[in-house]
Design an enzyme around this catalytic site. Structure first.
Site, short mmCIF file in Angstrom:
data_model
loop_
_atom_site.label_atom_id
_atom_site.label_comp_id
_atom_site.label_asym_id
_atom_site.label_seq_id
_atom_site.Cartn_x
_atom_site.Cartn_y
_atom_site.Cartn_z
N HIS A 56 1.61 -39.53 56.46
CA HIS A 56 2.07 -38.41 57.27
C HIS A 56 0.91 -37.48 57.56
CE1 HIS A 56 2.36 -36.76 53.20
NE2 HIS A 56 2.59 -35.56 53.67
N HIS A 58 0.15 -34.20 57.09
CA HIS A 58 -0.29 -33.02 56.35
C HIS A 58 -1.77 -33.12 55.96
CE1 HIS A 58 3.97 -31.48 55.10
NE2 HIS A 58 3.62 -31.12 56.31
N ASP A 60 -3.54 -32.36 53.43
CA ASP A 60 -3.94 -32.87 52.12
C ASP A 60 -3.74 -34.39 52.00
OD1 ASP A 60 -1.13 -32.45 52.13
OD2 ASP A 60 -1.07 -32.37 49.95
N HIS A 114 10.49 -34.90 54.72
CA HIS A 114 9.38 -34.02 54.36
C HIS A 114 8.63 -33.64 55.63
CE1 HIS A 114 6.06 -32.42 51.97
NE2 HIS A 114 5.22 -33.22 52.61
N ASP A 133 4.87 -38.27 49.89
CA ASP A 133 5.60 -37.04 49.58
C ASP A 133 7.09 -37.14 49.87
OD1 ASP A 133 3.08 -36.18 48.97
OD2 ASP A 133 3.05 -34.48 50.35
N HIS A 171 1.52 -36.93 44.57
CA HIS A 171 1.07 -35.80 43.76
C HIS A 171 1.48 -35.97 42.30
CE1 HIS A 171 0.01 -33.13 47.19
NE2 HIS A 171 0.97 -33.80 47.81
#
Length: 255
Positions: A56, A58, A60, A114, A133, A171
């Protein structure tokens, strides 16, 4: 020869992953939180990066893409949603597509919620799923762009995978997820066992990932939103699973 998977940390709490096919020497990075740890991991193994599989948009998860693309001229695979503005993409993928990394096959699951563009990569031959995520150990991602029913549907896709698959998530959030889950299911034996395991692992500064999907199905309250006992714990007896999931996610947001 079986695929080799390497796990390492990036940024503050992201996981970096490399999956390597010994037969062809192809190596994929699942996402690219930052370039330096990925380059270091490749150097330790003597591997060359051939692919980046993005889950995705994002920052990070894509922060290292440009540097890695320049250094290795690797193929960048990303979700089909072009509105997410991921740069340096060579191939866009949708639900059901199969990506080859050497002789390894990665099946694409669209798992939005998400973010709207989120996908997960399922390596059936390796019994491994990289869910970034969407699904964490004993948790799930925040619902930023989608809806609670959308996220619940994505979790059901992942829950449908076999119990002996290993979950690789984005994560190291497991300890915090355990603390929250115990407020909902304090008497869940599988959850209490996982809590003890996580305490031991983190005390030794070891990652809590990967984890078996079968264990997650028993201990992860977000995968259990359709269990009557979970609804009852939230005083939502008779409510639909997506509604129960939404309440769980909102409570976790405030925890």
């Amino acid at each position: 020869m079986a695929a080799e998977i390497r796990l390492f940390t990036c940024l503050s709490d992201n996981f970096g992953y490399l999956i390597h096919d010994p037969a062809t020497k192809a190596t994929a990075s699942i996402d690219a939180p930052e370039a330096a740890p990925i380059i270091q991991a490749l150097g330790r193994e003597g591997w060359t990066l051939t692919d980046i599989l993005i889950t995705h948009h994002h920052g990070d998860h894509v922060g290292g893409v440009a540097e890695l693309k320049q250094k290795y001229n690797c193929r960048v695979v990303a979700p089909h949603d072009k509105s997410a503005k991921i740069g340096n993409v060579d191939l866009r993928v949708s639900h059901g597509d199969v990506i080859k990394v050497g002789n390894l096959l990665a099946r694409v699951l669209e798992t939005p919620g998400h973010t709207l563009d989120h996908v997960s990569y399922v390596f059936d031959g390796e019994k491994a799923v990289f869910a970034a995520d969407t699904l964490f150990s004993i948790g799930c991602g925040r619902v930023f762009e989608g809806t609670h029913p959308m996220m619940w549907d994505s979790l059901l896709k992942l829950r449908a995978l076999p119990d002996d698959f290993r979950l690789y998530c984005g994560h190291e959030y497991t300890a915090a997820n355990v603390r929250f889950a115990l407020t909902v299911e304090p008497d869940n034996a599988a959850l209490k066992a996982r809590a003890a395991e996580v305490t031991r692992l983190r005390a030794d500064n070891k990652p809590t990932i990967p984890t078996l999907l079968g264990e997650e199905k028993k201990a992860n309250v977000f995968l259990r939103a359709d269990e009557p006992a979970v609804a009852a714990s939230l005083h939502m007896k008779g409510a639909g699973a997506a509604e129960v999931f939404g309440e769980l996610r909102e409570r976790k947001n405030k925890s």
